[in-house]
Scaffold this motif. Structure first.
Motif, PDB file in Angstrom:
ATOM      1  N   PRO A   7       0.830  -1.212   0.058  1.00 17.09           N
ATOM      2  CA  PRO A   7       0.263   0.191  -0.125  1.00 17.09           C
ATOM      3  C   PRO A   7       0.826   1.380   0.001  1.00 17.09           C
ATOM      4  N   LYS A   8       1.948   1.408   0.590  1.00 16.28           N
ATOM      5  CA  LYS A   8       2.998   2.540   0.706  1.00 16.28           C
ATOM      6  C   LYS A   8       3.296   2.570  -0.596  1.00 16.28           C
ATOM      7  N   GLU A   9       3.792   1.651  -1.175  1.00 10.66           N
ATOM      8  CA  GLU A   9       4.477   1.824  -2.520  1.00 10.66           C
ATOM      9  C   GLU A   9       3.423   2.245  -3.787  1.00 10.66           C
ATOM     10  N   GLN A  10       2.175   1.615  -3.329  1.00 18.33           N
ATOM     11  CA  GLN A  10       0.963   2.222  -4.327  1.00 18.33           C
ATOM     12  C   GLN A  10       0.793   3.712  -4.278  1.00 18.33           C
ATOM     13  N   MET A  11       0.928   4.200  -2.933  1.00 17.18           N
ATOM     14  CA  MET A  11       0.585   5.688  -2.536  1.00 17.18           C
ATOM     15  C   MET A  11       1.637   6.596  -3.181  1.00 17.18           C
ATOM     16  N   VAL A  12       2.743   5.880  -3.010  1.00 17.94           N
ATOM     17  CA  VAL A  12       4.022   6.796  -3.775  1.00 17.94           C
ATOM     18  C   VAL A  12       3.858   6.937  -5.112  1.00 17.94           C
ATOM     19  N   VAL A  13       3.499   5.786  -5.850  1.00 20.60           N
ATOM     20  CA  VAL A  13       3.559   5.973  -7.358  1.00 20.60           C
ATOM     21  C   VAL A  13       2.357   6.770  -7.677  1.00 20.60           C
ATOM     22  N   ASP A  14       1.036   6.518  -6.914  1.00 24.95           N
ATOM     23  CA  ASP A  14      -0.055   7.219  -7.382  1.00 24.95           C
ATOM     24  C   ASP A  14       0.101   8.820  -7.130  1.00 24.95           C
ATOM     25  N   LYS A  15       0.734   9.178  -6.103  1.00 25.68           N
ATOM     26  CA  LYS A  15       1.024  10.551  -5.722  1.00 25.68           C
ATOM     27  C   LYS A  15       2.155  11.191  -6.922  1.00 25.68           C
ATOM     28  N   TYR A  16       3.142  10.414  -7.058  1.00 29.92           N
ATOM     29  CA  TYR A  16       4.182  10.760  -7.970  1.00 29.92           C
ATOM     30  C   TYR A  16       3.419  11.003  -9.455  1.00 29.92           C
ATOM     31  N   LEU A  17       2.603  10.120  -9.889  1.00 27.50           N
ATOM     32  CA  LEU A  17       2.262  10.113 -11.014  1.00 27.50           C
ATOM     33  C   LEU A  17       0.920  11.095 -11.246  1.00 27.50           C
ATOM     34  N   GLY A  18       0.362  11.358 -10.157  1.00 26.86           N
ATOM     35  CA  GLY A  18      -0.859  12.180  -9.981  1.00 26.86           C
ATOM     36  C   GLY A  18      -2.230  11.284 -10.378  1.00 26.86           C
ATOM     37  N   ASN A  19      -2.155  10.115 -10.043  1.00 26.20           N
ATOM     38  CA  ASN A  19      -3.253   9.099 -10.199  1.00 26.20           C
ATOM     39  C   ASN A  19      -4.533   9.471  -9.385  1.00 26.20           C
ATOM     40  N   PRO A  20      -5.632   9.448  -9.761  1.00 21.38           N
ATOM     41  CA  PRO A  20      -6.744   9.988  -8.848  1.00 21.38           C
ATOM     42  C   PRO A  20      -6.778   8.965  -7.696  1.00 21.38           C
ATOM     43  N   PRO A  21      -7.004   9.482  -6.537  1.00 17.55           N
ATOM     44  CA  PRO A  21      -7.325  11.136  -6.228  1.00 17.55           C
ATOM     45  C   PRO A  21      -6.575  11.952  -5.876  1.00 17.55           C
ATOM     46  N   TYR A  22      -5.206  11.757  -6.004  1.00 19.74           N
ATOM     47  CA  TYR A  22      -4.139  12.521  -5.753  1.00 19.74           C
ATOM     48  C   TYR A  22      -3.758  13.400  -6.981  1.00 19.74           C
ATOM     49  N   LYS A  23      -3.346  14.505  -6.595  1.00 16.52           N
ATOM     50  CA  LYS A  23      -2.585  15.555  -7.488  1.00 16.52           C
ATOM     51  C   LYS A  23      -0.974  15.078  -7.504  1.00 16.52           C
ATOM     52  N   LYS A  24      -0.492  15.628  -8.596  1.00  7.55           N
ATOM     53  CA  LYS A  24       1.079  14.987  -8.575  1.00  7.55           C
ATOM     54  C   LYS A  24       1.654  15.850  -7.838  1.00  7.55           C
ATOM     55  N   HIS A  25       2.628  15.006  -7.062  1.00  6.82           N
ATOM     56  CA  HIS A  25       3.599  15.404  -6.139  1.00  6.82           C
ATOM     57  C   HIS A  25       5.059  15.245  -6.441  1.00  6.82           C
ATOM     58  N   SER A  26       5.922  15.993  -5.933  1.00 11.37           N
ATOM     59  CA  SER A  26       7.447  15.739  -6.067  1.00 11.37           C
ATOM     60  C   SER A  26       7.843  14.658  -5.270  1.00 11.37           C
ATOM     61  N   GLY A  35       7.911  11.240   6.254  1.00  9.40           N
ATOM     62  CA  GLY A  35       9.206  11.231   7.073  1.00  9.40           C
ATOM     63  C   GLY A  35      10.156  10.509   6.699  1.00  9.40           C
ATOM     64  N   VAL A  36      10.381  10.657   5.362  1.00 10.81           N
ATOM     65  CA  VAL A  36      11.783  10.245   4.811  1.00 10.81           C
ATOM     66  C   VAL A  36      12.354  11.123   3.844  1.00 10.81           C
ATOM     67  N   THR A  37      13.597  10.763   3.332  1.00 11.22           N
ATOM     68  CA  THR A  37      14.281  11.644   2.429  1.00 11.22           C
ATOM     69  C   THR A  37      13.781  11.432   0.955  1.00 11.22           C
ATOM     70  N   ARG A  38      13.924  12.380   0.122  1.00  8.34           N
ATOM     71  CA  ARG A  38      13.463  12.367  -1.097  1.00  8.34           C
ATOM     72  C   ARG A  38      14.160  10.960  -1.949  1.00  8.34           C
ATOM     73  N   GLU A  39      15.334  10.859  -1.522  1.00  5.49           N
ATOM     74  CA  GLU A  39      15.968   9.763  -2.242  1.00  5.49           C
ATOM     75  C   GLU A  39      15.390   8.357  -1.960  1.00  5.49           C
ATOM     76  N   ARG A  40      14.963   8.198  -0.600  1.00  7.91           N
ATOM     77  CA  ARG A  40      14.240   6.989  -0.167  1.00  7.91           C
ATOM     78  C   ARG A  40      12.884   6.818  -0.910  1.00  7.91           C
ATOM     79  N   VAL A  41      12.244   8.002  -1.161  1.00  2.75           N
ATOM     80  CA  VAL A  41      11.035   7.998  -1.898  1.00  2.75           C
ATOM     81  C   VAL A  41      11.177   7.490  -3.510  1.00  2.75           C
TER      82      VAL A  41
END
Length: 72
Positions: A7-26, A35-41
């Motif tokens: 679920p964590k990996e799914q959330m990261v991918v969804d937010k990064y790509l901007g998949n609904p219901p999320y907007k695109k995030h860096s 609570g982790v580094t950009r590199e870890r994400v």
């Protein structure tokens, strides 16, 4: 149906790509939220995309590509 990514990996991918219901995030924005580094994400995103691609190829589908032309 077996889980391919967590679920964590799914959330990261969804937010990064901007998949609904999320907007695109860096990567940095996602990192602050988790609570982790950009590199870890980046590592989490890459692992998830690798696993999704591997599963897709095993199922006989094509490669997964991002909008910038990179494929996994």
């Amino acid at each position: 149906m077996r889980k391919i990514i967590t679920p964590k990996e799914q959330m990261v991918v969804d937010k990064y790509l901007g998949n609904p219901p999320y907007k695109k995030h860096s990567l940095a924005e996602i990192g602050v939220e988790l609570g982790v580094t950009r590199e870890r994400v980046r590592q989490i995103r890459n692992r998830a995309l690798y696993l999704l691609c591997k599963h897709s190829q095993e199922e006989g589908h094509g490669r997964i590509s991002e909008s910038d032309g990179r494929s996994y």
